[in-house]
Design a protein around this motif. Structure first.
Motif, PDB file in Angstrom:
ATOM      1  N   GLY A   1       0.816  -1.207   0.000  1.00  0.00           N
ATOM      2  CA  GLY A   1       0.000   0.000   0.000  1.00  0.00           C
ATOM      3  C   GLY A   1       0.850   1.257   0.000  1.00  0.00           C
ATOM      4  N   SER A   2       1.933   1.248   0.755  1.00  0.00           N
ATOM      5  CA  SER A   2       2.855   2.395   0.791  1.00  0.00           C
ATOM      6  C   SER A   2       3.479   2.626  -0.575  1.00  0.00           C
ATOM      7  N   ALA A   3       3.873   1.553  -1.242  1.00  0.00           N
ATOM      8  CA  ALA A   3       4.479   1.648  -2.572  1.00  0.00           C
ATOM      9  C   ALA A   3       3.497   2.261  -3.568  1.00  0.00           C
ATOM     10  N   GLY A   4       2.236   1.836  -3.510  1.00  0.00           N
ATOM     11  CA  GLY A   4       1.228   2.365  -4.423  1.00  0.00           C
ATOM     12  C   GLY A   4       0.944   3.831  -4.185  1.00  0.00           C
TER      13      GLY A   4
ATOM     14  N   CYS B   1       1.174   9.466  -6.279  1.00  0.00           N
ATOM     15  CA  CYS B   1       1.353  10.897  -6.017  1.00  0.00           C
ATOM     16  C   CYS B   1       2.419  11.516  -6.916  1.00  0.00           C
ATOM     17  N   ILE B   2       3.461  10.769  -7.202  1.00  0.00           N
ATOM     18  CA  ILE B   2       4.566  11.293  -8.008  1.00  0.00           C
ATOM     19  C   ILE B   2       4.259  11.215  -9.501  1.00  0.00           C
TER      20      ILE B   2
ATOM     21  N   TRP C   1      -3.443  16.865 -11.838  1.00  0.00           N
ATOM     22  CA  TRP C   1      -3.837  15.876 -10.825  1.00  0.00           C
ATOM     23  C   TRP C   1      -5.339  15.599 -10.863  1.00  0.00           C
ATOM     24  N   LYS C   2      -5.981  15.894 -12.012  1.00  0.00           N
ATOM     25  CA  LYS C   2      -7.388  15.543 -12.182  1.00  0.00           C
ATOM     26  C   LYS C   2      -7.552  14.031 -12.049  1.00  0.00           C
ATOM     27  N   GLY C   3      -8.558  13.651 -11.325  1.00  0.00           N
ATOM     28  CA  GLY C   3      -8.845  12.220 -11.201  1.00  0.00           C
ATOM     29  C   GLY C   3      -7.880  11.471 -10.301  1.00  0.00           C
ATOM     30  N   ILE C   4      -7.133  12.194  -9.441  1.00  0.00           N
ATOM     31  CA  ILE C   4      -6.133  11.497  -8.619  1.00  0.00           C
ATOM     32  C   ILE C   4      -6.767  10.782  -7.421  1.00  0.00           C
ATOM     33  N   LEU C   5      -7.943  11.258  -6.965  1.00  0.00           N
ATOM     34  CA  LEU C   5      -8.543  10.621  -5.790  1.00  0.00           C
ATOM     35  C   LEU C   5      -8.894   9.148  -6.029  1.00  0.00           C
TER      36      LEU C   5
ATOM     37  N   LEU D   1       5.612   4.482 -15.872  1.00  0.00           N
ATOM     38  CA  LEU D   1       5.755   3.142 -15.321  1.00  0.00           C
ATOM     39  C   LEU D   1       7.180   2.599 -15.368  1.00  0.00           C
ATOM     40  N   GLY D   2       8.072   3.273 -16.103  1.00  0.00           N
ATOM     41  CA  GLY D   2       9.488   2.912 -16.009  1.00  0.00           C
ATOM     42  C   GLY D   2      10.005   3.281 -14.628  1.00  0.00           C
ATOM     43  N   PRO D   3      10.083   4.600 -14.348  1.00  0.00           N
ATOM     44  CA  PRO D   3      10.492   4.997 -12.987  1.00  0.00           C
ATOM     45  C   PRO D   3       9.463   4.606 -11.944  1.00  0.00           C
ATOM     46  N   GLY D   4       8.167   4.591 -12.331  1.00  0.00           N
ATOM     47  CA  GLY D   4       7.129   4.200 -11.376  1.00  0.00           C
ATOM     48  C   GLY D   4       7.287   2.755 -10.932  1.00  0.00           C
ATOM     49  N   GLY D   5       7.628   1.894 -11.900  1.00  0.00           N
ATOM     50  CA  GLY D   5       7.867   0.495 -11.565  1.00  0.00           C
ATOM     51  C   GLY D   5       9.047   0.337 -10.629  1.00  0.00           C
TER      52      GLY D   5
END
Length: 306
Positions: free
Chosen positions: A19-22, A27-28, A76-80, A281-285
């Motif tokens: 959960g912390s990772a997600g 956010c970033i 950040w539209k749709g971030i919730l 998803l490169g850096p996100g992964g």
């Protein structure tokens, strides 16, 4: 500690770390996910006037026009929905991956690349089913060009979808097969590549070098998985996003949507949004694997399993 209690405690630590990772990753990296969606729902038959704020010629053009016409907060539209979804989603992903691993050992004493890949596929399918309603709301919000207070709230959009379309395959679960295909393929490659390569490449004793080793493997894993699963991602965005003609459902099933996009717009259209997807998803992964790994080991030190 009994084996059952140990299993429960280990699962709780995996859920917390996942959960912390997600949460950190969303956010970033959310602005890049938004740009990816905007590019994917833009069909070839849409407005092509380069000066029109509704038309984007690429990633940079999309960022500029969104900032100019919708403001900084529009990124950040749709971030919730993803924040609400990604924390439990990543928790479920990492937890179920560890459980699926046990099912796909096929008599081996240690996990094999096939074990990691099949466990990743199972984890991806599981998370897709759970997260799809959030994806429907997120895409609806991301495709909305309203500014500031004119932008409807997450709850308003959710209620509107349920009221008009229900919770079935035309409502909150619209495009669920595309989400399953997208997430299943992504996680099969993501987990399969990461853990297989991580076990092959030797660890560094230097913590800084070891950190960058994991970052590098995670980056390649996310990039490779993104490049392979993106046609399903495009289909998902077309199905869940606004249809080209009001009142007519053009994009309905996953394979049919892929065929329509290919026939009308060419093979390159199936890779729309690839750049922001890879940039995310490169850096996100890498972020997810590293945050999960370090958080999990930190928690194990604080709350030993023995």
């Amino acid at each position: 500690m009994s084996d059952f209690n140990k299993l429960i405690k280990q699962g709780a630590l995996q859920v917390t770390a996942g959960g912390s990772a997600g949460f950190v990753e969303v956010c970033i990296m959310h602005p890049l996910d938004l740009v990816k969606t905007r590019l994917q729902i833009q069909s070839k038959t849409a407005v092509t006037n380069a000066q029109d704020p509704r038309y984007y010629s690429g990633v940079f053009d999309c960022f500029v026009k969104m900032y100019r016409h919708e403001g900084l907060t529009s990124f950040w539209k749709g971030i919730l929905p993803p924040i609400l979804a990604e924390t439990p989603k990543r928790a479920v992903k990492f937890l179920t991956f560890e459980q699926y691993k046990k099912l796909f050992m096929f008599g081996s004493d240690t996990p094999t690349p096939l074990t990691f890949s099949l466990a990743g596929l199972g984890a991806g399918v599981t998370e897709a089913i759970l997260v799809n309603p959030f994806e429907v709301v997120k895409v609806n919000l991301q495709s909305n060009r309203a500014v500031g207070k004119e932008l409807p709230s997450t709850w308003f959009v959710t209620k509107k979808i349920v009221k008009e379309k229900g919770i079935g395959f035309q409502g909150l679960n619209k495009g669920v097969t595309a989400t399953i295909a997208r997430n299943g393929v992504f996680n099969m490659i993501y987990f399969g590549f990461y853990h297989s390569v991580k076990d092959i490449l030797p660890e560094y004793e230097d913590p800084v070098k070891e950190f960058f080793r994991k970052i590098g493997i995670g980056f390649v894993s996310g990039t490779l998985a993104s490049c392979i699963n993106i046609p399903f991602d495009v289909a998902k965005s077309r199905i869940q996003g606004p249809q080209p003609i009001l009142g007519t459902i053009k994009y309905k099933s996953t394979l049919r949507s892929i065929i329509i996009v290919y026939n009308e717009e060419g093979v390159r259209a199936l890779y729309k949004g690839l750049l922001p997807k890879v940039m995310r998803l490169g850096p996100g992964g890498a972020i997810m694997f590293v945050v999960y790994d370090y958080t999990y080991h930190f928690l194990v030190e604080k709350f030993p399993l023995d």
